[in-house]
Write a protein that holds these residues in place. Structure first.
Motif, PDB file in Angstrom:
ATOM      1  N   PRO A 260       0.669  -1.303   0.053  1.00 19.78           N
ATOM      2  CA  PRO A 260      -0.084  -0.062   0.163  1.00 19.78           C
ATOM      3  C   PRO A 260       0.909   1.199   0.053  1.00 19.78           C
ATOM      4  O   PRO A 260       0.549   2.178  -0.787  1.00 19.78           O
ATOM      5  CB  PRO A 260      -0.851  -0.214   1.182  1.00 19.78           C
ATOM      6  CG  PRO A 260      -0.831  -1.513   1.538  1.00 19.78           C
ATOM      7  CD  PRO A 260       0.264  -2.236   1.033  1.00 19.78           C
ATOM      8  N   ARG A 261       1.751   1.477   0.786  1.00 21.33           N
ATOM      9  CA  ARG A 261       2.736   2.617   1.028  1.00 21.33           C
ATOM     10  C   ARG A 261       3.321   2.797  -0.367  1.00 21.33           C
ATOM     11  O   ARG A 261       3.734   3.956  -1.073  1.00 21.33           O
ATOM     12  CB  ARG A 261       3.640   2.520   2.094  1.00 21.33           C
ATOM     13  CG  ARG A 261       3.163   3.078   3.190  1.00 21.33           C
ATOM     14  CD  ARG A 261       4.251   3.332   4.232  1.00 21.33           C
ATOM     15  NE  ARG A 261       4.929   2.082   4.400  1.00 21.33           N
ATOM     16  CZ  ARG A 261       6.251   1.910   4.708  1.00 21.33           C
ATOM     17  NH1 ARG A 261       6.951   3.100   4.945  1.00 21.33           N
ATOM     18  NH2 ARG A 261       6.650   0.729   4.945  1.00 21.33           N
ATOM     19  N   GLY A 262       3.956   1.567  -0.950  1.00 21.39           N
ATOM     20  CA  GLY A 262       4.382   1.580  -2.248  1.00 21.39           C
ATOM     21  C   GLY A 262       3.944   2.071  -3.323  1.00 21.39           C
ATOM     22  O   GLY A 262       4.227   2.845  -4.011  1.00 21.39           O
ATOM     23  N   ILE A 306       7.806  -2.549   2.522  1.00 17.89           N
ATOM     24  CA  ILE A 306       7.265  -3.701   3.349  1.00 17.89           C
ATOM     25  C   ILE A 306       6.379  -3.231   4.349  1.00 17.89           C
ATOM     26  O   ILE A 306       6.983  -2.791   5.223  1.00 17.89           O
ATOM     27  CB  ILE A 306       8.280  -4.719   3.588  1.00 17.89           C
ATOM     28  CG1 ILE A 306       8.893  -5.301   2.017  1.00 17.89           C
ATOM     29  CG2 ILE A 306       7.595  -5.956   4.279  1.00 17.89           C
ATOM     30  CD1 ILE A 306      10.170  -6.280   2.519  1.00 17.89           C
ATOM     31  N   PRO A 307       5.245  -3.748   4.590  1.00 18.13           N
ATOM     32  CA  PRO A 307       4.440  -3.296   5.808  1.00 18.13           C
ATOM     33  C   PRO A 307       5.115  -3.788   6.951  1.00 18.13           C
ATOM     34  O   PRO A 307       5.722  -4.886   7.143  1.00 18.13           O
ATOM     35  CB  PRO A 307       3.351  -3.871   5.605  1.00 18.13           C
ATOM     36  CG  PRO A 307       3.037  -4.267   4.285  1.00 18.13           C
ATOM     37  CD  PRO A 307       4.569  -4.605   3.825  1.00 18.13           C
TER      38      PRO A 307
ATOM     39  N   ASN B 380      -0.075  -7.935   8.571  1.00 20.27           N
ATOM     40  CA  ASN B 380       0.661  -7.352   7.734  1.00 20.27           C
ATOM     41  C   ASN B 380       1.804  -8.185   7.084  1.00 20.27           C
ATOM     42  O   ASN B 380       2.809  -7.511   6.973  1.00 20.27           O
ATOM     43  CB  ASN B 380       1.152  -6.000   8.595  1.00 20.27           C
ATOM     44  CG  ASN B 380       0.186  -4.986   8.674  1.00 20.27           C
ATOM     45  OD1 ASN B 380      -0.856  -4.960   8.012  1.00 20.27           O
ATOM     46  ND2 ASN B 380       0.413  -3.998   9.434  1.00 20.27           N
ATOM     47  N   LEU B 381       1.533  -9.282   6.723  1.00 24.66           N
ATOM     48  CA  LEU B 381       2.827  -9.917   5.964  1.00 24.66           C
ATOM     49  C   LEU B 381       2.554  -9.548   4.482  1.00 24.66           C
ATOM     50  O   LEU B 381       1.804  -9.319   4.115  1.00 24.66           O
ATOM     51  CB  LEU B 381       2.478 -11.322   6.492  1.00 24.66           C
ATOM     52  CG  LEU B 381       2.767 -11.634   7.645  1.00 24.66           C
ATOM     53  CD1 LEU B 381       2.564 -13.091   8.170  1.00 24.66           C
ATOM     54  CD2 LEU B 381       4.223 -11.222   8.384  1.00 24.66           C
ATOM     55  N   MET B 382       3.601 -10.476   3.663  1.00 20.56           N
ATOM     56  CA  MET B 382       3.382 -10.327   2.185  1.00 20.56           C
ATOM     57  C   MET B 382       3.195 -11.614   1.748  1.00 20.56           C
ATOM     58  O   MET B 382       4.078 -12.602   1.419  1.00 20.56           O
ATOM     59  CB  MET B 382       4.788  -9.689   1.749  1.00 20.56           C
ATOM     60  CG  MET B 382       5.153  -8.354   2.135  1.00 20.56           C
ATOM     61  SD  MET B 382       4.557  -7.197   1.280  1.00 20.56           S
ATOM     62  CE  MET B 382       5.451  -7.217  -0.211  1.00 20.56           C
ATOM     63  N   PRO B 383       1.932 -12.255   1.865  1.00 23.32           N
ATOM     64  CA  PRO B 383       1.784 -13.689   1.723  1.00 23.32           C
ATOM     65  C   PRO B 383       2.425 -14.135   0.181  1.00 23.32           C
ATOM     66  O   PRO B 383       2.758 -15.122   0.114  1.00 23.32           O
ATOM     67  CB  PRO B 383       0.302 -13.854   1.745  1.00 23.32           C
ATOM     68  CG  PRO B 383      -0.159 -12.886   2.737  1.00 23.32           C
ATOM     69  CD  PRO B 383       0.773 -11.561   2.221  1.00 23.32           C
ATOM     70  N   LEU B 384       2.112 -13.133  -0.664  1.00 20.95           N
ATOM     71  CA  LEU B 384       2.511 -13.759  -1.990  1.00 20.95           C
ATOM     72  C   LEU B 384       4.252 -13.934  -2.009  1.00 20.95           C
ATOM     73  O   LEU B 384       4.787 -15.101  -2.752  1.00 20.95           O
ATOM     74  CB  LEU B 384       2.145 -12.708  -3.091  1.00 20.95           C
ATOM     75  CG  LEU B 384       2.888 -11.450  -3.494  1.00 20.95           C
ATOM     76  CD1 LEU B 384       2.654 -11.019  -4.655  1.00 20.95           C
ATOM     77  CD2 LEU B 384       2.915 -10.458  -2.059  1.00 20.95           C
TER      78      LEU B 384
END
Lengths: 317, 441
Positions: A260-262, A306-307, B380-384
């Protein structure tokens, strides 16, 4: 147990109904107002261009996948979206065969060689456009009168004129807002009518397919930067390909950040580049290159945005 | 006012209409029960009865000397027929005690209303809960007594009761809150006493207004217990998300609720606590939602622990469509079964029978990087990325991206338009990371 016929799989056992083919077909649906506006202002030629570009994109993808022994995935409609988007960002008088070559280039070079759907770094439709602009610059910068013409436009000859951005940049003629809003100006097939584009964009947002982060940060940045340099921000929002680019090109999932921030940083980056190219660049319009340059920065932007994980404690230095 | 909730999450179809208004029915005593010795987090129990023994309801039949465990009790009266391995909903065949019921449901002599409850100390309460085999009834089956003892240097200030019931289809907690709100409140007071706090909050998703008003009525005059309506979103009932929504506190990564002064228990657990302390009845039965389009008469049943799923389905009028998937738990986090010859355990909140129409197996398409998994991840992770690195065998990168923080809620896989098996991949990564850590020890 053998014979029980029960399916055993890992949870979740329930899914959203939204699927990738559905999103792609919704994008096509959302482009319909812009397509109709293109046909209304530039005639059936615009429709032929759309048919040729979509057809050659789909055929190219199918043939390449078949030849390379991969599953043929044209039914996900992503190739059709690329073809349609390309048709919307070329001039109405472009010979159809050039449109076809652009479309083939988009799919074969910008998408397939990178590994197909989801793997390409650059927006295929914009790569197609950039390729055509470099290869056939004269055809790609020849603008015709809209059918429902407007009296304010200077006539160079019986059929040609210039886009509002060209008129502004080199002749200091400003197209009236109403013409820009409804689309009675020269330009690429699908970019002239702000109204049509906004209708489609509203649909995509309503369906939840795109977030407003990229388009809004993109458009606002263009407005702010052009205003800072003493130009009319509203004119810059409505003229050229900004709205089409911001809502339909920059929001391309594959080539924009997933964070989202990106997405906000990416939108701002697009906006700064577009404004600078328009104000100081060699071209009157910068949407295509602005987005392509930011496509290249997407991976980097993601990496730095990255969040923060839930519960992640800031490291004490 | 906007309802309190958490960041991220998804909105699955809740599908609770078939059961949420159906009162809890007691299932007739089954002919036999299969009671696994390991139905909780921690060490398995050892059997303390042998084949041929007569047992009564509430009699302890398995226990362990381990520090983290939960004893098991007979849920029917009758004769021990076997101590054998039996299929179980977790997927492993665990050692179980098979009891043939005499149909009388004779209670053990130890079960009589306890007096002097007011004078019980915290330690005594916790001891009672351990002996009663109370575990978290929300699904994880973590021994309750264990989390009521704060580690050295830490203390509780708030008790949270989880009445969110965000899993689609399930309504067991909903019914308990509506039908037995005073038991929920009594359990809450006992738990507060056990952990020495003066503040408790019961969080309930706002789609259960009847439960909210019933609980409010039950705690009227006791301003130590507050009922908080929560936003309707999955996974509202996930422990860390619940704490965040209600108290605005963030459980640190790798930490426990106690790190922010909180202990969370399910509302069903609170009812079990009340029964264990006041009625001195160990955990021998629980409410199970039996639903899904295949079930002829969906409902909420009070069933003895160890009742076979096939018997429960029969008690619900059998099936009206051939089930294609049998799920223990809800559709988001439940476990698909290959057989119905498995017993209900303490952690079984639902039995879901889906028909072929609802079980569509879709092949994954290419990731289009839409970012919906990132947006929906409540942690708030990056699952992909984590799932991608898992496919590539790069487990160090999975760990760096916080794979171990994943709560396996399944939002990412739910929302993925390309039907990629994201949480499934992350589960593999977590198992691999843990295995490597253990190997490195």
């Amino acid at each position: 147990m053998e014979g029980s016929g029960l399916i055993v799989s890992s949870s979740p056992h329930q899914h959203t109904t939204v699927s990738t083919p559905m999103i792609m077909s919704d994008v096509i649906l959302a482009l319909m107002p812009a397509c109709l506006a293109g046909v209304w202002f530039f005639g059936l030629k615009a429709l032929f261009m759309m048919a040729v570009c979509v057809g050659s994109a789909v055929i190219t993808e199918a043939v390449l996948q078949k030849v390379s022994g991969r599953p043929v995935t044209v039914r996900d409609y992503s190739a059709a979206v690329t073809g349609l988007l390309l048709a919307l960002v070329v001039p109405p008088d472009l010979p159809l065969w050039i449109g076809a070559i652009g479309s083939i280039f988009s799919i074969a070079i910008a998408k397939f060689t990178f590994g197909g759907l989801g793997q390409n770094i650059f927006n295929p439709a914009l790569i197609g456009r950039a390729f055509l602009l470099a290869s056939w610059p004269v055809f790609m910068t020849k603008w015709r009168w809209p059918i429902h013409e407007a009296s304010w436009m200077p006539k160079f000859d019986a059929i040609t004129t210039a886009t509002p951005l060209v008129l502004m940049k080199y002749m200091n003629i400003k197209a009236p807002y109403a013409n820009l809003f409804f689309g009675q100006v020269a330009g690429c097939i699908g970019e002239t009518s702000a109204l049509a584009i906004l209708l489609g964009a509203a649909y995509l947002i309503y369906q939840g397919h795109i977030s407003i982060r990229i388009p809004i940060s993109f458009i606002c940045t263009v407005a702010v930067v052009t205003a800072l340099f003493g130009q009319d921000p509203l004119f810059h929002i409505l003229a050229g390909g900004l709205l089409l680019g911001a809502f339909f090109m920059a929001t391309d999932y594959v080539t924009s950040p997933v964070t989202p921030r990106g997405q906000i940083i990416y939108g701002i980056g697009c906006g700064v580049l577009v404004a600078l190219i328009r104000l100081y660049g060699g071209y009157p319009e910068g949407v295509c290159y602005g987005i392509l340059i930011m496509n290249a920065a997407t991976a980097l932007v993601e990496r730095y945005t990255i969040p923060r994980k839930f519960g992640e404690v800031k490291k004490v230095a | 006012m906007a309802l309190r909730t958490f960041k991220g999450g998804v909105h699955p179809r809740y599908n609770k209409d078939a059961t949420y208004a159906k009162p809890i029915k007691s299932m007739p005593s089954p002919g036999k029960v299969v009671i696994p010795l390991h139905q909780h987090t921690g060490a398995p129990c050892e059997p303390i009865v042998k084949v041929g023994d007569e047992v009564k309801v509430g009699q302890k039949i398995g226990d362990s000397k381990a520090s983290l465990t939960a004893p098991v009790h007979a849920s029917v009266s009758g004769k021990v027929k076997a101590v054998m391995k039996h299929p179980q909903s977790s997927g492993v065949d665990g050692l179980s005690i098979v009891i043939e019921s005499d149909g009388l449901d004779t209670q053990d002599e130890s079960i009589r209303p306890r007096d002097n409850i007011e004078n019980l100390s915290s330690e005594e309460l916790i001891g009672i809960l351990r002996e009663a085999g109370i575990v978290g009834l929300g699904g994880a089956a973590f021994p309750t007594y264990f989390k009521l003892k704060p580690p050295a240097g830490k203390a509780f200030d708030t008790l949270l009761l989880n009445g969110a019931e965000c899993e689609p289809y399930l309504s067991a907690d909903h019914r308990l809150m509506v039908e037995r709100p005073s038991d929920v409140a009594a359990g809450a007071r006992l738990l507060m006493k056990a952990i020495g706090v003066e503040q408790a909050v019961i969080g309930v998703e706002n789609n259960k207004p009847d439960a909210i008003s019933a609980l409010r009525e039950a705690v009227r005059g006791d301003d130590r217990i507050e009922i908080v309506p929560l936003g309707v979103k999955y996974p509202q009932g996930a422990e860390k998300q619940l704490i965040w929504a209600i108290l605005g506190r963030e459980v640190p990564s790798g930490g426990l609720p106690v790190d922010v002064g909180v202990v969370v228990n399910n509302v069903g657990t609170a009812v079990a606590v009340k029964e264990a302390v006041i009625d001195s009845m160990p955990l021998v039965k629980r409410v199970v939602t039996v639903t899904g389009s295949c079930v002829r008469e969906p409902g909420n049943l009070m069933v003895p622990i160890g009742t076979l799923v096939s018997d429960i389905i029969d008690a619900c009028g059998g099936t009206q469509l051939p089930p294609k998937k049998v799920i223990i738990g809800g559709p988001m986090m439940g476990i698909a079964q290959y057989t119905t010859d498995i017993p209900v355990t303490k952690g079984t909140s639902g039995i879901l029978l889906l028909s072929a129409k609802e079980v569509v197996v879709e092949e994954p398409l290419a990731c289009i990087r839409c970012g919906k998994c990132v947006e929906s991840c409540p942690m708030n992770l990056m699952p992909l990325w984590i799932a991608g690195y898992q496919e590539a065998g790069r487990f160090d990168d999975c760990e760096r991206l916080g794979a171990l923080d994943c709560i396996e809620c399944g939002c990412c896989s739910f929302i993925c338009p390309s039907r990629r098996r994201l949480v499934q991949g992350i589960r593999v990564a977590k198992a691999e990371i843990r295995a490597r850590r253990n190997a490195g020890r």
